[in-house]
Design an enzyme around this catalytic site. Structure first.
Site, PDB file in Angstrom:
ATOM      1  N   TYR A  41      26.842 -35.690 -24.980  1.00 47.25           N
ATOM      2  CA  TYR A  41      28.291 -35.729 -24.753  1.00 47.25           C
ATOM      3  C   TYR A  41      28.746 -37.167 -24.937  1.00 47.25           C
ATOM      4  O   TYR A  41      28.236 -38.068 -24.273  1.00 47.25           O
ATOM      5  CB  TYR A  41      28.625 -35.202 -23.352  1.00 47.25           C
ATOM      6  CG  TYR A  41      28.329 -33.724 -23.262  1.00 47.25           C
ATOM      7  CD1 TYR A  41      29.328 -32.787 -23.477  1.00 47.25           C
ATOM      8  CD2 TYR A  41      27.037 -33.272 -23.033  1.00 47.25           C
ATOM      9  CE1 TYR A  41      29.051 -31.431 -23.436  1.00 47.25           C
ATOM     10  CE2 TYR A  41      26.744 -31.915 -22.996  1.00 47.25           C
ATOM     11  CZ  TYR A  41      27.754 -31.003 -23.200  1.00 47.25           C
ATOM     12  OH  TYR A  41      27.478 -29.668 -23.180  1.00 47.25           O
ATOM     13  N   GLU A  63      38.642 -23.300 -29.968  1.00 51.27           N
ATOM     14  CA  GLU A  63      38.419 -23.028 -28.545  1.00 51.27           C
ATOM     15  C   GLU A  63      39.587 -22.220 -27.981  1.00 51.27           C
ATOM     16  O   GLU A  63      40.691 -22.237 -28.517  1.00 51.27           O
ATOM     17  CB  GLU A  63      38.329 -24.344 -27.759  1.00 51.27           C
ATOM     18  CG  GLU A  63      37.049 -25.096 -27.947  1.00 51.27           C
ATOM     19  CD  GLU A  63      35.891 -24.526 -27.149  1.00 51.27           C
ATOM     20  OE1 GLU A  63      36.097 -23.834 -26.136  1.00 51.27           O
ATOM     21  OE2 GLU A  63      34.757 -24.790 -27.554  1.00 51.27           O
ATOM     22  N   CYS A  95      33.017 -23.304 -38.208  1.00 45.22           N
ATOM     23  CA  CYS A  95      34.014 -23.887 -37.309  1.00 45.22           C
ATOM     24  C   CYS A  95      34.876 -22.790 -36.697  1.00 45.22           C
ATOM     25  O   CYS A  95      35.219 -21.815 -37.367  1.00 45.22           O
ATOM     26  CB  CYS A  95      34.922 -24.848 -38.066  1.00 45.22           C
ATOM     27  SG  CYS A  95      34.059 -26.230 -38.818  1.00 45.22           S
ATOM     28  N   ARG A 133      30.384 -32.460 -18.884  1.00 46.34           N
ATOM     29  CA  ARG A 133      29.081 -32.158 -18.280  1.00 46.34           C
ATOM     30  C   ARG A 133      28.479 -33.407 -17.658  1.00 46.34           C
ATOM     31  O   ARG A 133      27.468 -33.924 -18.150  1.00 46.34           O
ATOM     32  CB  ARG A 133      28.137 -31.566 -19.334  1.00 46.34           C
ATOM     33  CG  ARG A 133      28.477 -30.197 -19.848  1.00 46.34           C
ATOM     34  CD  ARG A 133      28.473 -29.103 -18.769  1.00 46.34           C
ATOM     35  NE  ARG A 133      27.242 -28.991 -18.025  1.00 46.34           N
ATOM     36  CZ  ARG A 133      26.244 -28.137 -18.306  1.00 46.34           C
ATOM     37  NH1 ARG A 133      26.369 -27.315 -19.326  1.00 46.34           N
ATOM     38  NH2 ARG A 133      25.157 -28.098 -17.550  1.00 46.34           N
ATOM     39  N   ARG A 160      28.428 -31.761 -43.832  1.00 46.83           N
ATOM     40  CA  ARG A 160      28.134 -31.762 -45.270  1.00 46.83           C
ATOM     41  C   ARG A 160      28.040 -33.194 -45.798  1.00 46.83           C
ATOM     42  O   ARG A 160      27.166 -33.516 -46.594  1.00 46.83           O
ATOM     43  CB  ARG A 160      29.217 -30.997 -46.038  1.00 46.83           C
ATOM     44  CG  ARG A 160      29.336 -29.547 -45.641  1.00 46.83           C
ATOM     45  CD  ARG A 160      28.202 -28.709 -46.197  1.00 46.83           C
ATOM     46  NE  ARG A 160      28.358 -27.324 -45.778  1.00 46.83           N
ATOM     47  CZ  ARG A 160      27.435 -26.632 -45.130  1.00 46.83           C
ATOM     48  NH1 ARG A 160      26.282 -27.179 -44.834  1.00 46.83           N
ATOM     49  NH2 ARG A 160      27.647 -25.388 -44.790  1.00 46.83           N
ATOM     50  N   ARG A 197      33.354 -29.612 -30.055  1.00 45.79           N
ATOM     51  CA  ARG A 197      32.098 -29.196 -29.432  1.00 45.79           C
ATOM     52  C   ARG A 197      31.193 -28.645 -30.525  1.00 45.79           C
ATOM     53  O   ARG A 197      31.673 -28.190 -31.561  1.00 45.79           O
ATOM     54  CB  ARG A 197      32.349 -28.106 -28.391  1.00 45.79           C
ATOM     55  CG  ARG A 197      33.074 -28.571 -27.151  1.00 45.79           C
ATOM     56  CD  ARG A 197      33.383 -27.372 -26.250  1.00 45.79           C
ATOM     57  NE  ARG A 197      33.960 -27.752 -24.984  1.00 45.79           N
ATOM     58  CZ  ARG A 197      35.259 -27.937 -24.764  1.00 45.79           C
ATOM     59  NH1 ARG A 197      36.129 -27.782 -25.750  1.00 45.79           N
ATOM     60  NH2 ARG A 197      35.694 -28.270 -23.561  1.00 45.79           N
ATOM     61  N   ARG A 231      23.570 -28.319 -27.063  1.00 40.33           N
ATOM     62  CA  ARG A 231      25.010 -28.522 -26.957  1.00 40.33           C
ATOM     63  C   ARG A 231      25.375 -29.977 -27.161  1.00 40.33           C
ATOM     64  O   ARG A 231      24.596 -30.881 -26.880  1.00 40.33           O
ATOM     65  CB  ARG A 231      25.499 -28.105 -25.567  1.00 40.33           C
ATOM     66  CG  ARG A 231      25.458 -26.625 -25.284  1.00 40.33           C
ATOM     67  CD  ARG A 231      26.507 -25.836 -26.049  1.00 40.33           C
ATOM     68  NE  ARG A 231      27.803 -26.463 -26.037  1.00 40.33           N
ATOM     69  CZ  ARG A 231      28.785 -26.196 -25.177  1.00 40.33           C
ATOM     70  NH1 ARG A 231      28.625 -25.293 -24.255  1.00 40.33           N
ATOM     71  NH2 ARG A 231      29.939 -26.821 -25.255  1.00 40.33           N
TER      72      ARG A 231
END
Length: 122
Positions: free
Chosen positions: A107, A77, A74, A115, A63, A89, A7
């Site tokens: 992150y 959210e 893609c 997080r 890319r 994210r 992640r």
């Protein structure tokens, strides 16, 4: 070799195309470096953006940095009212000899708030 999910997230200052591409590329590079991954190790990358981001697809940054043969996708959210704004994210699927405990999730910028347990920002 195991397949691992890694992640990462970053927060943008503004929704501008070049800024989104810069932060997205920074995030991809940081995840690859933190986990000693090469392009050949990658299976796929899923990107999500918060609903307030629409200037460009984060996959374009992938890319641009040479991930031309890696499947990138893609998505948007869920529009949660108290969510952190302007966040990209990603979830990287990769082959890695690392154990799950040794995987480094990344992150960046304001996204460290998502997080703090993984970023040492507690």
């Amino acid at each position: 070799m195991a397949v691992r999910a890694i992640r990462g997230a970053t927060q943008l200052e503004v929704d501008e195309r070049e800024h989104l591409l810069e932060r997205s590329a920074e995030l991809v590079k940081a995840v690859l470096e933190a986990n000693d991954l090469d392009r050949e190790d990658l299976i796929s990358i899923l990107f999500t953006v918060t609903p307030d981001l629409h200037s460009e697809f984060p996959a374009v940054a992938g890319r641009q940095i040479g991930l031309t043969d890696v499947p990138l996708m893609c998505m948007q959210e869920i529009d949660v009212p108290h969510a952190l704004p302007r966040v990209v994210r990603m979830m990287v699927h990769a082959e890695s000899p690392r154990s799950r405990e040794k995987i480094q999730h990344v992150y960046l910028h304001g996204a460290v708030a998502l997080r703090p347990d993984l970023t040492g920002a507690q």
